[in-house]
Design a protein around this motif. Structure first.
Motif, mmCIF file in Angstrom:
data_model
loop_
_atom_site.group_PDB
_atom_site.id
_atom_site.type_symbol
_atom_site.label_atom_id
_atom_site.label_comp_id
_atom_site.label_asym_id
_atom_site.label_seq_id
_atom_site.Cartn_x
_atom_site.Cartn_y
_atom_site.Cartn_z
ATOM 1 N N THR A 143 16.418 43.308 41.578
ATOM 2 C CA THR A 143 16.864 42.632 40.348
ATOM 3 C C THR A 143 15.850 41.599 39.836
ATOM 4 O OG1 THR A 143 18.052 40.907 41.565
ATOM 5 C CG2 THR A 143 19.291 42.917 40.986
ATOM 6 N N SER B 149 13.577 35.474 37.679
ATOM 7 C CA SER B 149 15.032 35.462 37.831
ATOM 8 C C SER B 149 15.453 36.663 38.663
ATOM 9 C CB SER B 149 15.721 35.476 36.465
ATOM 10 O OG SER B 149 15.396 36.652 35.755
ATOM 11 N N TRP B 150 16.590 36.517 39.345
ATOM 12 C CA TRP B 150 17.126 37.581 40.177
ATOM 13 C C TRP B 150 18.607 37.318 40.400
ATOM 14 C CZ3 TRP B 150 14.352 33.456 41.672
ATOM 15 C CH2 TRP B 150 14.876 32.638 42.664
ATOM 16 N N GLN B 151 19.299 38.347 40.800
ATOM 17 C CA GLN B 151 20.730 38.238 41.073
ATOM 18 C C GLN B 151 20.933 37.840 42.523
ATOM 19 O OE1 GLN B 151 23.013 38.634 38.566
ATOM 20 N NE2 GLN B 151 24.439 37.792 40.056
ATOM 21 N N LEU C 176 23.257 34.532 39.071
ATOM 22 C CA LEU C 176 21.864 34.597 38.648
ATOM 23 C C LEU C 176 21.101 33.372 39.134
ATOM 24 C CD1 LEU C 176 19.909 36.374 36.989
ATOM 25 C CD2 LEU C 176 20.443 34.935 35.014
ATOM 26 N N LYS C 177 19.945 33.600 39.728
ATOM 27 C CA LYS C 177 19.062 32.544 40.223
ATOM 28 C C LYS C 177 17.760 32.606 39.424
ATOM 29 C CE LYS C 177 21.680 31.576 43.818
ATOM 30 N NZ LYS C 177 22.374 30.346 43.962
ATOM 31 N N SER C 178 17.055 31.459 39.367
ATOM 32 C CA SER C 178 15.755 31.457 38.703
ATOM 33 C C SER C 178 14.877 30.341 39.256
ATOM 34 C CB SER C 178 15.901 31.308 37.190
ATOM 35 O OG SER C 178 16.355 30.025 36.860
#
Length: 143
Positions: A88, A110-112, A117-119
């Motif tokens: 992701t 960013s990624w799940q 959601l994280k960034s």
């Protein structure tokens, strides 16, 4: 009259030089944007098309410089491994500055994550040799 011709010729040469430099900057920026788009598509083979054969991916943390990948083949292997570990993961560029030899940007990854959601942000500098990315300098991420 000859002085006027010399002055006009000088301005013309300066204009052409500036136009060429602007074209190089625009081309380098386009290359980095396409490189990042290929990253987002998780397409390491296309990414490799934008880099020099002897590309280096360097992580910089204080006085320590770590070579993450050296050479096109190493970059492909490294990216494929990264994509397997983070399907992701995506990246976008902000605050981009382009010179005749480098493009720098704040890269927002960013990624799940498990909780949504994280960034994170990191400074990236792409160095060019001709029209290919020769080195990528990646600085520590900041949340």
């Amino acid at each position: 009259m000859n002085l006027l011709k010399v002055i006009l010729l000088t301005f013309f040469i300066m204009f052409l030089s500036e136009a060429h430099a602007n074209n190089v900057k625009a081309n380098h920026l386009l290359t980095v944007e396409q490189f990042v788009a290929s990253f987002n598509a998780q397409d390491s083979a296309t990414m490799a098309g934008f880099v020099a054969e002897d590309v280096e991916w360097l992580s910089i943390n204080g006085q320590q410089v770590t070579v993450e990948a050296k050479g096109k083949g190493s970059l492909i292997i490294s990216m494929n491994s990264y994509f397997k570990s983070c399907s992701t993961c995506r990246s976008k560029l902000e605050n981009v500055i382009s010179t005749s030899g480098r493009v720098s940007a704040v890269e927002i990854a960013s990624w799940q994550g498990k909780s949504g959601l994280k960034s994170q942000r990191a400074l990236a500098v792409y160095e060019f040799s001709g029209d290919k990315i020769k080195r990528v300098y990646y600085f520590p991420a900041e949340k």
